[in-house]
Design a protein around this motif. Structure first.
Motif, mmCIF file in Angstrom:
data_model
loop_
_atom_site.group_PDB
_atom_site.id
_atom_site.type_symbol
_atom_site.label_atom_id
_atom_site.label_comp_id
_atom_site.label_asym_id
_atom_site.label_seq_id
_atom_site.Cartn_x
_atom_site.Cartn_y
_atom_site.Cartn_z
ATOM 1 N N ASN A 96 1.239 -1.274 -0.072
ATOM 2 C CA ASN A 96 -0.468 -0.282 0.161
ATOM 3 C C ASN A 96 0.515 1.891 0.015
ATOM 4 O O ASN A 96 1.484 1.277 1.107
ATOM 5 C CB ASN A 96 -0.790 0.082 1.189
ATOM 6 C CG ASN A 96 -2.113 1.385 1.481
ATOM 7 O OD1 ASN A 96 -1.882 2.286 0.386
ATOM 8 N ND2 ASN A 96 -2.352 1.190 2.590
ATOM 9 N N VAL A 97 0.427 1.778 -0.952
ATOM 10 C CA VAL A 97 1.552 3.158 -1.528
ATOM 11 C C VAL A 97 0.913 3.953 -1.128
ATOM 12 O O VAL A 97 -0.035 4.560 -2.144
ATOM 13 C CB VAL A 97 2.499 2.465 -2.561
ATOM 14 C CG1 VAL A 97 3.333 4.741 -2.942
ATOM 15 C CG2 VAL A 97 3.507 2.186 -2.204
ATOM 16 N N GLN A 98 0.313 5.191 -0.341
ATOM 17 C CA GLN A 98 -0.925 6.270 -0.462
ATOM 18 C C GLN A 98 -0.278 7.299 -1.258
ATOM 19 O O GLN A 98 0.608 7.640 -1.650
ATOM 20 C CB GLN A 98 -0.486 7.141 1.066
ATOM 21 C CG GLN A 98 -1.249 5.871 2.107
ATOM 22 C CD GLN A 98 -1.760 5.789 1.865
ATOM 23 O OE1 GLN A 98 -3.526 6.303 1.546
ATOM 24 N NE2 GLN A 98 -2.165 4.856 2.359
ATOM 25 N N GLY A 99 -1.377 8.020 -2.090
ATOM 26 C CA GLY A 99 -1.635 8.311 -2.765
ATOM 27 C C GLY A 99 -1.278 9.736 -2.689
ATOM 28 O O GLY A 99 -0.980 10.743 -3.847
ATOM 29 N N ASP A 100 -0.825 9.937 -1.753
ATOM 30 C CA ASP A 100 -0.417 11.756 -0.880
ATOM 31 C C ASP A 100 1.170 11.196 -1.167
ATOM 32 O O ASP A 100 1.375 12.191 -0.381
ATOM 33 C CB ASP A 100 -1.325 12.151 0.238
ATOM 34 C CG ASP A 100 -1.787 11.570 0.859
ATOM 35 O OD1 ASP A 100 -0.978 10.576 1.260
ATOM 36 O OD2 ASP A 100 -2.125 12.372 1.700
ATOM 37 N N GLU A 101 1.996 10.525 -1.476
ATOM 38 C CA GLU A 101 3.242 10.216 -1.040
ATOM 39 C C GLU A 101 4.104 10.256 -2.390
ATOM 40 O O GLU A 101 5.062 8.916 -2.476
ATOM 41 C CB GLU A 101 3.282 8.937 -0.490
ATOM 42 C CG GLU A 101 2.630 8.368 0.874
ATOM 43 C CD GLU A 101 3.651 9.645 2.572
ATOM 44 O OE1 GLU A 101 4.752 10.158 1.812
ATOM 45 O OE2 GLU A 101 3.270 8.719 3.454
ATOM 46 N N PRO A 102 3.855 11.506 -2.350
ATOM 47 C CA PRO A 102 4.821 11.292 -4.012
ATOM 48 C C PRO A 102 6.427 11.437 -3.797
ATOM 49 O O PRO A 102 7.124 11.381 -5.347
ATOM 50 C CB PRO A 102 4.481 12.725 -4.815
ATOM 51 C CG PRO A 102 4.034 13.574 -2.964
ATOM 52 C CD PRO A 102 3.726 12.653 -2.464
ATOM 53 N N LEU A 103 7.074 11.389 -2.911
ATOM 54 C CA LEU A 103 8.392 11.457 -2.664
ATOM 55 C C LEU A 103 8.806 10.055 -1.804
ATOM 56 O O LEU A 103 9.791 9.827 -1.157
ATOM 57 C CB LEU A 103 8.744 12.133 -1.663
ATOM 58 C CG LEU A 103 8.529 13.617 -2.217
ATOM 59 C CD1 LEU A 103 9.127 15.057 -1.673
ATOM 60 C CD2 LEU A 103 9.041 14.450 -3.862
ATOM 61 N N GLY A 232 4.752 13.649 3.600
ATOM 62 C CA GLY A 232 3.553 13.391 2.184
ATOM 63 C C GLY A 232 3.141 14.838 2.403
ATOM 64 O O GLY A 232 3.225 15.321 2.505
ATOM 65 N N VAL A 233 1.925 14.537 1.643
ATOM 66 C CA VAL A 233 1.405 16.152 1.709
ATOM 67 C C VAL A 233 0.068 15.580 2.185
ATOM 68 O O VAL A 233 -1.033 14.847 1.696
ATOM 69 C CB VAL A 233 0.463 16.384 -0.615
ATOM 70 C CG1 VAL A 233 -0.562 17.235 -0.034
ATOM 71 C CG2 VAL A 233 2.247 16.424 -0.902
ATOM 72 N N ASP A 234 -0.799 16.212 3.465
ATOM 73 C CA ASP A 234 -1.808 16.639 3.988
ATOM 74 C C ASP A 234 -2.835 17.982 3.331
ATOM 75 O O ASP A 234 -3.579 17.948 3.342
ATOM 76 C CB ASP A 234 -1.600 17.326 5.628
ATOM 77 C CG ASP A 234 -1.337 14.731 5.547
ATOM 78 O OD1 ASP A 234 -2.094 13.742 4.983
ATOM 79 O OD2 ASP A 234 -0.331 14.321 6.651
ATOM 80 N N THR A 235 -1.492 19.355 3.474
ATOM 81 C CA THR A 235 -1.757 19.928 3.266
ATOM 82 C C THR A 235 -1.349 21.176 2.142
ATOM 83 O O THR A 235 -0.532 20.957 1.705
ATOM 84 C CB THR A 235 -1.762 21.297 4.720
ATOM 85 O OG1 THR A 235 -0.338 21.025 4.612
ATOM 86 C CG2 THR A 235 -2.064 20.291 6.278
ATOM 87 N N PRO A 236 -2.314 22.402 1.882
ATOM 88 C CA PRO A 236 -1.366 23.222 0.871
ATOM 89 C C PRO A 236 0.227 23.531 0.761
ATOM 90 O O PRO A 236 0.842 23.573 0.717
ATOM 91 C CB PRO A 236 -2.470 24.796 1.068
ATOM 92 C CG PRO A 236 -3.818 24.057 1.081
ATOM 93 C CD PRO A 236 -3.586 23.459 2.236
ATOM 94 N N GLU A 237 0.169 23.762 2.353
ATOM 95 C CA GLU A 237 1.754 23.809 3.552
ATOM 96 C C GLU A 237 1.983 23.113 2.266
ATOM 97 O O GLU A 237 3.603 22.912 2.380
ATOM 98 C CB GLU A 237 1.976 24.833 4.678
ATOM 99 C CG GLU A 237 0.873 25.732 4.638
ATOM 100 C CD GLU A 237 -0.247 25.678 4.808
ATOM 101 O OE1 GLU A 237 -0.962 26.640 5.170
ATOM 102 O OE2 GLU A 237 -1.244 24.342 4.760
ATOM 103 N N ASP A 238 2.395 21.515 2.578
ATOM 104 C CA ASP A 238 2.363 19.622 2.068
ATOM 105 C C ASP A 238 2.734 20.243 0.860
ATOM 106 O O ASP A 238 4.162 20.367 0.480
ATOM 107 C CB ASP A 238 1.675 19.002 2.907
ATOM 108 C CG ASP A 238 2.032 18.979 4.091
ATOM 109 O OD1 ASP A 238 2.713 19.785 5.029
ATOM 110 O OD2 ASP A 238 0.892 18.281 5.107
#
Length: 250
Positions: A96-103, A232-238
């Motif tokens: 499982n690789v979360q879709g908000d983990e571009p790095l 990962g990316v959770d917020t606009p700042e991330d």
């Protein structure tokens, strides 16, 4: 080894997150690219999405997209639907690789999947890294894990575990505290078992889905890695932080 990337459109803090542009590509494509570097065969990578816009974007860059229901409460449930739809065998391994983990580091994807393959007693595998700062040990947003001597998870918590009796502030020089990294590999049989079980009391208290497995006696192998993977990316700042990182490193 299969790799499934669950992607949900209706994020509370960042709606449409999988399609957010990063260096000219939607975020979901960056996750796919990391998965491709980890996989031996691109045909073993799937995006599990609940929205036609995500499915269309994945197909546009040549990826495999599987439509899933929009009422799943977790990525595990979404992946289980894919495994059932694809008819995978009970002993197949799914990462499982979360879709908000571009790095997400491709090496980490491989090591978690390989760990499950090499530990037949484990139902799942995941990863951890050493905590260096004392304040991180007490930070409830950083999930901690304690393992037994064989590397199997004993417990996950948002609290500082283990508790150091008589000490006001935990000290990472006194014990190798470990932060949990949210990447998992499952056997398909484990996916079927977990999604058929009710939430565990500990899971509800801590808001940690992996505690359902421990509550029901399933073993989770924890792979220690030396370095912290990029956030990962959770917020606009991330999202902006990832954009800046890729601009500076490509």
């Amino acid at each position: 080894m299969k790799i499934v990337i669950p992607a949900r459109y209706a994020s509370t803090r960042l709606p449409g997150k999988p399609l957010a542009d990063i260096a000219g590509k939607p975020m979901i494509q960056h996750v796919w690219d990391r998965a491709q570097e980890a996989a031996t065969d691109a045909d073993d990578i799937f995006v599990a999405a609940d929205d036609a816009r995500i499915l269309k974007a994945v197909e546009a860059f040549g990826g495999q997209a599987v439509p899933t229901r929009d009422d799943h409460l977790s990525g595990t449930d979404r992946i289980a639907e894919v495994a059932e739809a694809m008819g995978w065998a009970d002993d197949d391994i799914v990462v499982n690789v979360q879709g908000d983990e571009p790095l997400m580091p491709p090496a980490l994807i491989r090591v978690v999947g390989d760990s499950l393959k090499h530990h037949p007693a484990a139902a799942m595998s995941t990863a951890s890294h050493p905590i260096r700062e004392a304040a991180d040990i007490t930070n409830p947003n950083m999930v901690k894990v304690v393992t037994d001597k064989s590397g199997f998870a004993a417990y996950f918590s948002r609290a500082a575990i283990p508790h150091h009796r008589g000490v006001d502030m935990p000290d990472p020089s006194h014990f190798p505290y470990q932060r949990h990294i949210g990447i998992y590999a499952y056997r398909v049989s484990t996916l079927k078992t977990l999604t058929a079980l009710p939430p565990a009391p500990t899971e509800l208290l801590e808001s940690l889905e992996q505690l359902r497995a421990l509550w029901n006696g399933l073993k989770i192998m924890v792979v220690p890695v030396a370095h912290v993977p990029p956030a990962g990316v959770d917020t606009p700042e991330d999202l902006e932080a990832v954009r800046c990182f890729l601009e500076a490193n490509t």
